[in-house]
Scaffold this motif. Structure first.
Motif, PDB file in Angstrom:
ATOM      1  N   MET A  40       0.850  -1.183   0.000  1.00 34.34           N
ATOM      2  CA  MET A  40       0.000   0.000   0.000  1.00 34.34           C
ATOM      3  C   MET A  40       0.889   1.238   0.000  1.00 34.34           C
ATOM      4  SD  MET A  40      -3.130   0.889   2.573  1.00 34.34           S
ATOM      5  CE  MET A  40      -4.233   2.243   2.226  1.00 34.34           C
ATOM      6  N   VAL A  41       0.578   2.215  -0.858  1.00 33.46           N
ATOM      7  CA  VAL A  41       1.397   3.407  -0.978  1.00 33.46           C
ATOM      8  C   VAL A  41       1.228   4.269   0.262  1.00 33.46           C
ATOM      9  CG1 VAL A  41       1.778   5.503  -2.310  1.00 33.46           C
ATOM     10  CG2 VAL A  41       1.183   3.382  -3.484  1.00 33.46           C
ATOM     11  N   ASP A  42       2.329   4.757   0.802  1.00 35.72           N
ATOM     12  CA  ASP A  42       2.296   5.639   1.964  1.00 35.72           C
ATOM     13  C   ASP A  42       2.216   7.072   1.460  1.00 35.72           C
ATOM     14  OD1 ASP A  42       2.476   6.931   4.318  1.00 35.72           O
ATOM     15  OD2 ASP A  42       4.403   6.068   4.937  1.00 35.72           O
ATOM     16  N   LEU A  43       1.033   7.682   1.618  1.00 39.15           N
ATOM     17  CA  LEU A  43       0.825   9.025   1.123  1.00 39.15           C
ATOM     18  C   LEU A  43       1.336  10.086   2.083  1.00 39.15           C
ATOM     19  CD1 LEU A  43      -2.820   8.689  -0.259  1.00 39.15           C
ATOM     20  CD2 LEU A  43      -0.686   8.541  -1.533  1.00 39.15           C
TER      21      LEU A  43
ATOM     22  N   VAL B  40       0.530 -16.529   5.557  1.00 43.94           N
ATOM     23  CA  VAL B  40      -0.937 -16.496   5.461  1.00 43.94           C
ATOM     24  C   VAL B  40      -1.570 -15.966   6.745  1.00 43.94           C
ATOM     25  CG1 VAL B  40      -3.019 -17.889   5.141  1.00 43.94           C
ATOM     26  CG2 VAL B  40      -0.984 -18.354   3.761  1.00 43.94           C
ATOM     27  N   HIS B  41      -1.181 -16.513   7.881  1.00 41.76           N
ATOM     28  CA  HIS B  41      -1.836 -16.161   9.135  1.00 41.76           C
ATOM     29  C   HIS B  41      -1.468 -14.768   9.639  1.00 41.76           C
ATOM     30  CE1 HIS B  41      -2.746 -20.601  10.355  1.00 41.76           C
ATOM     31  NE2 HIS B  41      -3.316 -20.231   9.215  1.00 41.76           N
TER      32      HIS B  41
ATOM     33  N   SER C   2     -10.555 -21.945   3.657  1.00 43.11           N
ATOM     34  CA  SER C   2     -11.010 -20.554   3.707  1.00 43.11           C
ATOM     35  C   SER C   2      -9.849 -19.583   3.823  1.00 43.11           C
ATOM     36  CB  SER C   2     -11.970 -20.363   4.887  1.00 43.11           C
ATOM     37  OG  SER C   2     -13.142 -21.142   4.710  1.00 43.11           O
ATOM     38  N   PHE C   3      -8.900 -19.878   4.703  1.00 49.72           N
ATOM     39  CA  PHE C   3      -7.749 -18.992   4.851  1.00 49.72           C
ATOM     40  C   PHE C   3      -6.968 -18.889   3.545  1.00 49.72           C
ATOM     41  CE2 PHE C   3      -7.387 -20.316   9.593  1.00 49.72           C
ATOM     42  CZ  PHE C   3      -8.509 -19.559   9.882  1.00 49.72           C
ATOM     43  N   LEU C   4      -6.775 -20.033   2.904  1.00 54.19           N
ATOM     44  CA  LEU C   4      -5.985 -20.048   1.678  1.00 54.19           C
ATOM     45  C   LEU C   4      -6.729 -19.350   0.542  1.00 54.19           C
ATOM     46  CD1 LEU C   4      -3.315 -20.961   0.515  1.00 54.19           C
ATOM     47  CD2 LEU C   4      -4.334 -23.192   0.014  1.00 54.19           C
ATOM     48  N   SER C   5      -8.034 -19.561   0.448  1.00 54.00           N
ATOM     49  CA  SER C   5      -8.826 -18.897  -0.597  1.00 54.00           C
ATOM     50  C   SER C   5      -8.783 -17.387  -0.427  1.00 54.00           C
ATOM     51  CB  SER C   5     -10.279 -19.393  -0.545  1.00 54.00           C
ATOM     52  OG  SER C   5     -10.366 -20.761  -0.851  1.00 54.00           O
TER      53      SER C   5
ATOM     54  N   GLY D  13      -4.560 -11.499  -0.260  1.00 53.34           N
ATOM     55  CA  GLY D  13      -3.290 -11.417   0.444  1.00 53.34           C
ATOM     56  C   GLY D  13      -2.321 -10.448  -0.210  1.00 53.34           C
ATOM     57  N   SER D  14      -1.450  -9.855   0.601  1.00 56.89           N
ATOM     58  CA  SER D  14      -0.487  -8.890   0.059  1.00 56.89           C
ATOM     59  C   SER D  14       0.587  -9.576  -0.766  1.00 56.89           C
ATOM     60  CB  SER D  14       0.161  -8.093   1.201  1.00 56.89           C
ATOM     61  OG  SER D  14       0.852  -8.955   2.081  1.00 56.89           O
ATOM     62  N   THR D  15       0.915 -10.818  -0.421  1.00 57.90           N
ATOM     63  CA  THR D  15       1.915 -11.578  -1.180  1.00 57.90           C
ATOM     64  C   THR D  15       1.393 -12.992  -1.414  1.00 57.90           C
ATOM     65  OG1 THR D  15       3.051 -12.138   0.905  1.00 57.90           O
ATOM     66  CG2 THR D  15       3.907 -10.271  -0.349  1.00 57.90           C
ATOM     67  N   PRO D  16       0.501 -13.181  -2.398  1.00 60.47           N
ATOM     68  CA  PRO D  16      -0.056 -14.504  -2.659  1.00 60.47           C
ATOM     69  C   PRO D  16       1.028 -15.544  -2.918  1.00 60.47           C
ATOM     70  CG  PRO D  16      -1.268 -12.829  -3.859  1.00 60.47           C
ATOM     71  CD  PRO D  16      -0.053 -12.146  -3.283  1.00 60.47           C
ATOM     72  N   LEU D  17       0.754 -16.769  -2.509  1.00 60.11           N
ATOM     73  CA  LEU D  17       1.710 -17.859  -2.647  1.00 60.11           C
ATOM     74  C   LEU D  17       1.639 -18.482  -4.029  1.00 60.11           C
ATOM     75  CD1 LEU D  17       0.917 -19.599   0.769  1.00 60.11           C
ATOM     76  CD2 LEU D  17       2.840 -18.075   0.288  1.00 60.11           C
ATOM     77  N   ASP D  18       2.754 -19.054  -4.475  1.00 61.17           N
ATOM     78  CA  ASP D  18       2.721 -19.848  -5.701  1.00 61.17           C
ATOM     79  C   ASP D  18       2.243 -21.255  -5.354  1.00 61.17           C
ATOM     80  OD1 ASP D  18       4.894 -21.076  -4.464  1.00 61.17           O
ATOM     81  OD2 ASP D  18       6.388 -20.249  -5.840  1.00 61.17           O
ATOM     82  N   ALA D  19       2.206 -22.139  -6.344  1.00 60.88           N
ATOM     83  CA  ALA D  19       1.667 -23.482  -6.125  1.00 60.88           C
ATOM     84  C   ALA D  19       2.436 -24.219  -5.032  1.00 60.88           C
ATOM     85  CB  ALA D  19       1.693 -24.272  -7.427  1.00 60.88           C
TER      86      ALA D  19
END
Length: 305
Positions: A1-4, A61-62, A162-165, A171-177
């Motif tokens: 998120m950009v810090d304004l 994730v958590h 649910s957490f993973l979905s 998420g800010s940094t989605p995981l790869d496979a």
């Protein structure tokens, strides 16, 4: 998120910082409770070995604000098992003390994910002792027990899915496979400690186990009542209703299509792909911003019925 803040006058920046800290403190207080600061010290400040390394997928994730969306989705999904829902309705007090339940659950997640092994084991033992007393007879006449390994696994797979979905979408940094598989494998460690037999260790196993439960699921009156309470009657002040409604819409938007009719949830594919998704990104970004203010720990969301 950009810090304004770097582009704003000092007076405006100061007001934003004050607002950010105030809202972040309010969120933390709601989620962690009066004992939040002491619990935070036991989790983050204590020395000793942890179950998971700092770069573990479960921590990614958590520790993310998307858990707020995933936590609400988990409660909705878990309610579809009639025996699990009977235990919630009969023993959880989710209507009478929803914030207390949230605070106890957030501590479980934080302790097992980030805390020293000794604290994680202590929390697990406390939960297992509590489960012994959660037993009874469902409205359809079947007995239930919170210690039933089959029900324990249902609760686990519903929440992990649910957490993973939620993290995949918000998420800010989605995981790869590989990271997604690693997350499921990490959570299996906690599940085994709770008494869950054969928890999934990959996304493929997670999908297979969820599909295996589908014949047992149903939208009971208790499940629909819980959905109404969670989505339309949350115990919140008016000032919090609008952001919560955005959070709720994002959670419903992640529910599988086959769950909508049993729980009487709307299915609006065009709106969910546009307005709801944009709102979900906005609300999680907002939570991420206020909870990343100085001295504000990342709070954890509701799970475990």
């Amino acid at each position: 998120m950009v810090d304004l803040s770097a582009r704003l006058p000092d007076a405006v920046t100061d007001r934003l910082a004050t607002l950010r800290s105030r809202v972040g403190s309010a969120v933390f207080s709601r989620v962690a409770g009066d004992e939040g600061s002491g619990r935070r010290a036991r989790i983050l400040g204590a020395e000793g070995p942890r179950w998971f390394a700092e770069d573990a997928a479960i921590r990614t994730v958590h520790g993310d604000a998307s858990m707020f969306v995933g936590g609400l989705r988990a409660l909705l999904l878990q309610s579809l098992h009639p025996l699990a829902m009977a235990g919630v309705a009969g023993h959880s007090g989710f209507r009478g003390d929803p914030w207390g339940r949230l605070q106890r659950t957030s501590y479980f997640l934080a302790a097992t994910t980030f805390g020293p092994a000794e604290e994680a084991e202590r929390v697990i033992a406390r939960i297992k002792r509590a489960h012994v007393h959660v037993r009874g007879t469902a409205p359809d006449g079947r007995p239930y027990s919170a210690s039933d390994p089959h029900l324990l696994r249902w609760v686990h797979v519903a929440e992990i899915d649910s957490f993973l979905s939620a993290h995949d979408r918000y998420g800010s940094t989605p995981l790869d496979a590989a990271g997604r598989d690693a997350y499921v494998a990490d959570t299996a460690r906690v599940a085994r400690e709770l008494g869950v037999p054969d928890p999934p260790e990959s996304t493929a196993e997670l999908r297979a186990q969820l599909d295996g439960y589908r014949p047992e699921l149903a939208g009971t009156p208790a499940a629909r009542d819980a959905a109404r309470f969670l989505l339309w009657e949350p115990p919140l002040p008016l000032s919090a209703r609008v952001p919560y409604s955005v959070l709720a819409a994002a959670s419903v938007g992640l529910m599988p299509r086959w769950t909508r009719l049993p729980l009487r949830l709307p299915w609006l594919p065009v709106a969910e792909a546009t307005v709801v998704r944009a709102g979900g990104h906005a609300i999680t970004a907002g939570i991420r911003w206020v909870t990343s203010a100085p001295a504000q720990p990342p709070p954890m969301p509701p799970v475990h019925p």
